[in-house]
Enzyme design. Structure first.
Site, PDB file in Angstrom:
ATOM      1  N   LEU A 131       0.832  -1.219   0.000  1.00 46.77           N
ATOM      2  CA  LEU A 131       0.000   0.000   0.000  1.00 46.77           C
ATOM      3  C   LEU A 131       0.860   1.260   0.000  1.00 46.77           C
ATOM      4  CD1 LEU A 131      -2.877  -1.022   2.440  1.00 46.77           C
ATOM      5  CD2 LEU A 131      -2.925  -0.901  -0.058  1.00 46.77           C
ATOM      6  N   GLN A 142       4.064   3.957  -1.537  1.00 47.21           N
ATOM      7  CA  GLN A 142       4.165   4.736  -2.783  1.00 47.21           C
ATOM      8  C   GLN A 142       4.572   3.835  -3.949  1.00 47.21           C
ATOM      9  OE1 GLN A 142       7.523   7.351  -3.242  1.00 47.21           O
ATOM     10  NE2 GLN A 142       6.571   8.490  -4.902  1.00 47.21           N
ATOM     11  N   ASP A 173       0.430  -6.013   3.433  1.00 49.38           N
ATOM     12  CA  ASP A 173       0.818  -4.734   4.046  1.00 49.38           C
ATOM     13  C   ASP A 173       0.408  -4.763   5.508  1.00 49.38           C
ATOM     14  OD1 ASP A 173       1.540  -1.717   2.764  1.00 49.38           O
ATOM     15  OD2 ASP A 173       0.579  -1.701   4.737  1.00 49.38           O
ATOM     16  N   TYR A 185      18.485   6.483   7.404  1.00 42.33           N
ATOM     17  CA  TYR A 185      17.946   5.869   6.185  1.00 42.33           C
ATOM     18  C   TYR A 185      19.084   5.370   5.294  1.00 42.33           C
ATOM     19  CZ  TYR A 185      15.316   5.701   1.754  1.00 42.33           C
ATOM     20  OH  TYR A 185      14.734   5.330   0.566  1.00 42.33           O
ATOM     21  N   LYS A 199      20.152   1.659   4.087  1.00 42.90           N
ATOM     22  CA  LYS A 199      20.214   1.270   2.676  1.00 42.90           C
ATOM     23  C   LYS A 199      21.560   0.617   2.350  1.00 42.90           C
ATOM     24  CE  LYS A 199      16.099   2.232   1.407  1.00 42.90           C
ATOM     25  NZ  LYS A 199      15.191   1.099   1.171  1.00 42.90           N
TER      26      LYS A 199
HETATM   27  C1  VAH Z   1      13.136   9.629   0.246  1.00 41.64           C
HETATM   28  N1  VAH Z   1      11.802   9.188  -1.745  1.00 41.64           N
HETATM   29  O1  VAH Z   1      13.025  10.798  -0.020  1.00 41.64           O
HETATM   30  C2  VAH Z   1      12.798   8.617  -0.847  1.00 41.64           C
HETATM   31  C3  VAH Z   1      14.007   8.257  -1.638  1.00 41.64           C
HETATM   32  C4  VAH Z   1      15.924   9.123  -2.938  1.00 41.64           C
HETATM   33  C5  VAH Z   1      14.755   9.496  -2.103  1.00 41.64           C
HETATM   34  O2  VAH Z   1      14.852   7.404  -0.959  1.00 41.64           O
HETATM   35  O3  VAH Z   1      13.509   9.241   1.325  1.00 41.64           O
END
Ligand code: VAH
Length: 312
Positions: free
Chosen positions: A8, A10, A32, A139, A143
């Site tokens: 669900l 983006q 989800d 983040y 990754k």
């Molecule tokens: C974000 N849309 O803004 C995601 C993405 C590269 C940006 O990882 O966190």
């Protein structure tokens, strides 16, 4: 059959539709943490870090003979920066559970990485496929760790893991939540609704971007690529364009005369954006599995505004 987590979200919401069109509806099991009452059957709710839910999800996957796991359930950059411990647990715990599911089912595996995997010491222009990756956001840490974990599952367990370092994704179906590049989506909605937008990212801030149709095609093309041709796996740089707020505003103004752009910079998301590349190099993806993007800024803007004028 394909199992999707975060169906669900983006990417997940449009990927579910794309995969159903491509492979047939009953070959795509969308899950989800939330349920939805739309016709897109979402099984669950499965919370990707809830042990019982994951066990149930594995049982569902076995029952339906899942041979591909697409893991999209995660927190994006701005949310992760606000709740770093929660983000680590969800992003890394969820990824581990999804990889374990793929290993147990001997399934192919996809999860997105991001330009967010790069950091301040990474070359900013035409960022190479193989380069320094010391991100300064939770983040980004998730990754980079996710890319390494996915490669590990390929090397150690033979799981056919593949990934893409996505730029900011722009779509007219599901709004993103908690990202840094979301301004490039919000601006279209605001332009169509109110003829103006106040950007939280400053002028002159260049970031890679891609229209969702190109992102979905890239996922299908990568997953169908001949594994013998893959030198890289987790994860490929892919991009379609790079622009700053001034350039997207100018393109929108061509379609919506009188469109007014203003700025109210959010220091947190500006700092995240400043740590990312201005533009990345997608040569490896082009050479190893024929990546190509169809939409540039002008073509995307025309399509986004047409679709949103119809929708809103
Ligand atoms: C974000 N849309 O803004 C995601 C993405 C590269 C940006 O990882 O966190």
């Amino acid at each position: 059959r394909i199992l999707i987590t975060g169906a669900l979200g983006q990417i997940g919401s449009e990927l579910t539709m794309k995969l159903r069109e491509t492979y047939g509806s009953d070959n795509v099991i969308a899950t989800d943490i939330k349920m939805n009452d739309s016709d897109a059957v979402i099984s669950g709710p499965f919370e990707i870090v809830n042990v019982t839910d994951v066990k149930n999800m594995v049982d569902v996957a076995k029952k339906y003979k899942v041979d591909t796991v697409m893991h999209l359930a995660a927190l994006l950059s701005a949310t992760a920066e606000a709740k770093p411990v929660f983000a680590w647990n969800l992003n890394m715990g969820g990824l581990m559970n999804a990889l374990e599911t793929a290993r147990e089912l001997n399934a192919q595996f996809f999860t997105p990485s991001s330009i967010g995997a790069f950091g301040p010491s990474t070359p900013k222009d035409n960022t190479p496929q193989d380069t320094i990756m010391r991100p300064s956001t939770m983040y980004g840490v998730n990754k980079v760790a996710g890319e390494l974990l996915s490669d590990y599952y390929f090397q150690k367990f033979g799981v056919d893991t593949r990934g893409l370092r996505f730029p900011g994704l722009i779509s007219n179906v599901a709004l993103p939540g908690g990202g840094t590049t979301d301004y490039a989506v919000e601006i279209y909605y605001e332009a169509v609704k109110n003829g103006k937008y106040t950007s939280y990212i400053d002028k002159g801030t260049y970031m890679d971007m891609m229209y969702m149709p190109d992102a979905l095609n890239a996922i299908v093309d990568l997953m169908e690529a001949d594994p013998a041709k893959l030198i890289h796996r987790n994860a490929f740089n892919v991009t379609a364009m790079s622009f700053d707020p001034e350039e997207i505003a100018a393109e929108i103004a061509k379609q919506i005369p009188g469109f007014n752009m203003s700025y109210d910079v959010d220091p947190v998301r500006q700092q995240i954006a400043d740590s990312w590349p201005n533009s990345i190099d997608a040569t490896a993806a082009k050479e190893e599995w024929g990546f190509k993007a169809e939409y540039d800024l002008a073509k995307m803007t025309k399509d986004m505004i047409e679709k949103l004028q119809h929708k809103l």
